[in-house]
Motif scaffolding. Structure first.
Motif, short mmCIF file in Angstrom:
data_model
loop_
_atom_site.label_atom_id
_atom_site.label_comp_id
_atom_site.label_asym_id
_atom_site.label_seq_id
_atom_site.Cartn_x
_atom_site.Cartn_y
_atom_site.Cartn_z
N LEU A 83 14.33 -8.42 -14.32
CA LEU A 83 14.07 -7.03 -14.66
C LEU A 83 15.37 -6.26 -14.75
N ARG A 84 15.31 -5.24 -15.59
CA ARG A 84 16.45 -4.34 -15.76
C ARG A 84 15.97 -2.94 -15.50
N ILE A 85 16.71 -2.21 -14.69
CA ILE A 85 16.42 -0.81 -14.47
C ILE A 85 17.17 -0.03 -15.54
N LEU B 140 13.04 -3.63 -2.54
CA LEU B 140 12.07 -4.51 -3.18
C LEU B 140 12.51 -4.87 -4.59
N LEU B 141 12.96 -3.89 -5.37
CA LEU B 141 13.43 -4.18 -6.72
C LEU B 141 14.61 -5.13 -6.72
N ALA C 253 12.26 5.71 -1.30
CA ALA C 253 13.28 5.21 -2.22
C ALA C 253 14.02 3.98 -1.69
N ALA C 254 14.40 3.98 -0.44
CA ALA C 254 15.15 2.84 0.11
C ALA C 254 14.31 1.57 0.08
N ASP C 255 13.03 1.68 0.42
CA ASP C 255 12.14 0.50 0.40
C ASP C 255 11.92 0.01 -1.03
N ASP D 154 0.82 -1.21 0.00
CA ASP D 154 0.00 0.00 0.00
C ASP D 154 0.85 1.26 0.00
N ASN D 155 0.56 2.13 -0.94
CA ASN D 155 1.17 3.45 -1.03
C ASN D 155 2.69 3.44 -1.20
N LEU D 156 3.25 2.35 -1.67
CA LEU D 156 4.70 2.32 -1.87
C LEU D 156 5.07 2.92 -3.23
#
Length: 86
Positions: free
Chosen positions: A82-84, A72-73, A66-68, A42-44
């Motif tokens: 996944l690639r950022i 998670l990523l 940002a840290a959370d 929620d709301n992340l």
């Protein structure tokens, strides 16, 4: 307290400055599962399709989250391949 138009615009502008995003590439068949996981927090963050042809997604989040989001990523990167990009 009622805000004037200029005050409202300033508040909205300040909020926009605190918003961060990542452009993410992910396999098409993994998008639904990835989106489900992101939305379960929620709301992340909010996830939007940036380029459907390339399967690019844009993840928007508040600067103070940002840290959370990064954690998670990182935890999902291998499973979702996944690639950022940016």
């Amino acid at each position: 307290m009622t805000r004037t138009g200029a005050e409202s615009e300033k508040t909205m502008g300040e909020a926009a400055l605190r918003l961060k995003s990542h452009l993410i590439a992910i396999a098409a068949e993994r998008i639904v599962a990835f989106k489900s996981i992101i939305e379960s927090y929620d709301n992340l963050a909010t996830l939007r399709t940036e380029d459907p042809a390339r399967h690019y997604l844009r993840l928007y989040f508040a600067e103070d989250q940002a840290a959370d989001v990064e954690a998670l990523l990182e935890s999902l990167a291998k499973d979702f391949e996944l690639r950022i990009i940016a």
